[in-house]
Write an enzyme that holds these catalytic residues in place. Structure first.
Site, PDB file in Angstrom:
ATOM      1  N   GLN A  98       0.516  -1.481  -0.180  1.00 19.15           N
ATOM      2  CA  GLN A  98      -0.377   0.306   0.203  1.00 19.15           C
ATOM      3  C   GLN A  98       0.756   1.196   0.201  1.00 19.15           C
ATOM      4  O   GLN A  98       1.308   1.678   1.053  1.00 19.15           O
ATOM      5  CB  GLN A  98      -1.197  -0.127   0.987  1.00 19.15           C
ATOM      6  CG  GLN A  98      -2.255   1.050   1.080  1.00 19.15           C
ATOM      7  CD  GLN A  98      -2.954   1.643   2.877  1.00 19.15           C
ATOM      8  OE1 GLN A  98      -2.182   1.543   3.229  1.00 19.15           O
ATOM      9  NE2 GLN A  98      -4.503   1.249   1.862  1.00 19.15           N
ATOM     10  N   TYR A 184      -5.774  11.290   4.495  1.00 23.71           N
ATOM     11  CA  TYR A 184      -4.934  11.409   3.676  1.00 23.71           C
ATOM     12  C   TYR A 184      -4.388  12.526   2.583  1.00 23.71           C
ATOM     13  O   TYR A 184      -5.649  12.347   2.110  1.00 23.71           O
ATOM     14  CB  TYR A 184      -3.955   9.593   3.224  1.00 23.71           C
ATOM     15  CG  TYR A 184      -3.814   9.421   4.777  1.00 23.71           C
ATOM     16  CD1 TYR A 184      -3.152  10.121   6.033  1.00 23.71           C
ATOM     17  CD2 TYR A 184      -4.554   7.821   5.400  1.00 23.71           C
ATOM     18  CE1 TYR A 184      -3.306   9.645   7.194  1.00 23.71           C
ATOM     19  CE2 TYR A 184      -3.904   7.349   6.201  1.00 23.71           C
ATOM     20  CZ  TYR A 184      -3.846   7.665   7.164  1.00 23.71           C
ATOM     21  OH  TYR A 184      -3.885   7.401   8.853  1.00 23.71           O
ATOM     22  N   ARG A 231      -7.403   2.477  -2.836  1.00 20.07           N
ATOM     23  CA  ARG A 231      -8.847   2.227  -1.429  1.00 20.07           C
ATOM     24  C   ARG A 231      -8.968   3.852  -1.422  1.00 20.07           C
ATOM     25  O   ARG A 231      -8.190   4.886  -1.848  1.00 20.07           O
ATOM     26  CB  ARG A 231      -7.634   1.731  -0.130  1.00 20.07           C
ATOM     27  CG  ARG A 231      -8.139   1.890   1.561  1.00 20.07           C
ATOM     28  CD  ARG A 231      -7.146   1.768   2.537  1.00 20.07           C
ATOM     29  NE  ARG A 231      -8.663   0.533   3.345  1.00 20.07           N
ATOM     30  CZ  ARG A 231      -8.308   0.528   4.420  1.00 20.07           C
ATOM     31  NH1 ARG A 231      -7.946   1.558   5.126  1.00 20.07           N
ATOM     32  NH2 ARG A 231      -8.900  -0.415   5.077  1.00 20.07           N
ATOM     33  N   GLY A 322      -9.876  -6.693   8.614  1.00 24.07           N
ATOM     34  CA  GLY A 322      -8.356  -5.846   8.923  1.00 24.07           C
ATOM     35  C   GLY A 322      -8.623  -6.059  10.566  1.00 24.07           C
ATOM     36  O   GLY A 322      -8.002  -7.364  11.303  1.00 24.07           O
ATOM     37  N   ARG A 323      -8.945  -5.634  11.602  1.00 22.77           N
ATOM     38  CA  ARG A 323      -8.499  -5.839  13.612  1.00 22.77           C
ATOM     39  C   ARG A 323      -8.451  -7.170  13.419  1.00 22.77           C
ATOM     40  O   ARG A 323      -7.259  -7.824  14.380  1.00 22.77           O
ATOM     41  CB  ARG A 323      -9.644  -5.644  14.429  1.00 22.77           C
ATOM     42  CG  ARG A 323      -8.871  -3.707  13.944  1.00 22.77           C
ATOM     43  CD  ARG A 323      -9.910  -3.045  15.262  1.00 22.77           C
ATOM     44  NE  ARG A 323      -8.756  -1.561  15.543  1.00 22.77           N
ATOM     45  CZ  ARG A 323      -9.181  -0.952  16.241  1.00 22.77           C
ATOM     46  NH1 ARG A 323      -9.595  -1.516  17.450  1.00 22.77           N
ATOM     47  NH2 ARG A 323      -8.638   0.604  16.270  1.00 22.77           N
TER      48      ARG A 323
END
Length: 369
Positions: A98, A184, A231, A322-323
């Site tokens: 990424q 971002y 993404r 994810g987590r």
């Protein structure tokens, strides 16, 4: 309809299943943003994912403001990534890098006191951990005010993305994902509460999508569309970034990525009852699905049942977790066999070292203990 555990071709990348590992920042690199050997163990353990999307990885020092996060702009960083990627491949997995430019979320402490860059002169809310703060005993420092990128600087940003994409392939990655989400740099250009420009990169939706288009074009020309993903986060407010009219904005972004032929689009879009609170707007991905025909992966608080339901409904081709992957290196097996999950230890997410990183057992090891 496809099963969550069926194989899928993601552009040029064959994936053994549709359980993707979402990008997860862990802070296990050096202060100089060089990956460390323990990261090979971590990623190898999770190689049963259909595709691993690496933790966010800086394309330049200008774009990296997270303590102990990795970069991929130097020869030293490339060499350090090689055994990590090789470990994934040896375990039968696939991994993409990424590519990350944080924009205004880079504190000036990371830049020798110089201001960070963004679409406009804005300041992110909140505070961030920096090395000087760490050394002085402070926990975090408020974000610095960004300066707007000049138009003559944008070609240099594109060069940074090209170099990082090339470096990722040199390191052995199967492809790259452009991080255009979560407030971002690219997201700061996309959304109208952070982009007040009056040039060709601001104002209208096509202008605000322009940086995303140019970055993606450069990366596609470097590594190929079949090895390029993006993404996006077509959600409400994230790290102070939001948009007043998200549906046409993200529909235009998805149409642009369709035109460029990128292999996959992975989206973080909060769902009702999720870990980050209730969403503040209806989902945008249905509108994006109508204009984007590549592999679409949804991400946010899915379990096996609602992940399969999303595939059954044709909403997605894969689901990024994810987590759950942090605490469960063998997550695809646990989902498939309805096995209990390890408990996550959030206090250890970013502290460095093996604890809370490579010491989570897979199910067989836990049963044998």
């Amino acid at each position: 309809m496809p099963n969550l555990f069926d194989p899928i071709q993601i552009g040029a990348i064959p994936a053994a299943n549709r359980v993707l590992m979402a990008p997860l920042t862990r802070g296990r690199s050096t202060r100089g943003h060089v990956p460390t050997p323990i990261m090979a163990d971590y990623y190898r353990q999770r190689a049963s994912a259909g595709l691993i999307i690496s933790e966010a990885t800086g394309i330049s020092q200008q774009g990296l403001g997270w303590a102990y996060a990795p970069g991929i702009w130097s020869a030293e960083q490339v060499e350090a990534w090689k055994p990590i990627v090789a470990a994934v491949h040896e375990a039968g997995g696939r991994i993409v890098c990424q590519l990350w430019h944080m924009g205004r979320l880079v504190h000036s402490d990371f830049l020798g006191g110089e201001p960070p860059v963004s679409a406009s002169a804005t300041t992110a809310p909140g505070s961030v951990r920096t090395y000087p703060a760490e050394e002085s005993g402070e926990i975090k420092r408020p974000y610095s005010q960004a300066r707007p990128l000049r138009t003559d600087e944008i070609p240099g940003i594109l060069d940074d993305y090209e170099r990082a994409a090339n470096n990722a392939i040199r390191a052995g990655f199967d492809g790259v994902q452009i991080h255009a989400a979560n407030g971002y740099l690219i997201d700061q250009f996309l959304r109208d509460n952070a982009n007040f420009r009056e040039d060709g990169y601001g104002g209208s939706i096509p202008n605000r999508v322009r940086l995303l288009r140019e970055v993606t074009e450069r990366v596609v020309n470097t590594v190929g569309a079949g090895r390029t993903g993006v993404r996006l986060s077509p959600n409400g407010e994230v790290q102070g970034v939001n948009d007043s009219n998200p549906v046409p904005l993200f529909e235009a972004a998805a149409a642009t990525l369709e035109e460029l032929g990128v292999a996959f689009l992975e989206m973080r879009e909060p769902r009702p009852g999720g870990t980050r609170g209730e969403p503040d707007q209806p989902p945008v991905h249905p509108a994006m699905r109508k204009v984007y025909t590549g592999v679409l992966a949804l991400n946010s608080d899915y379990d096996a049942a609602n992940a399969q339901a999303a595939l059954d409904a044709g909403e997605a081709d894969a689901i990024a977790f994810g987590r759950d992957f942090l605490a469960n290196p063998d997550l695809p097996r646990r989902l498939k066999e309805d096995l209990p999950l390890n408990e996550q230890r959030e206090e250890l997410f970013y502290i460095g070292g093996a604890e809370g990183y490579t010491d989570y057992p897979d199910y067989s090891a836990a049963q044998a203990a």
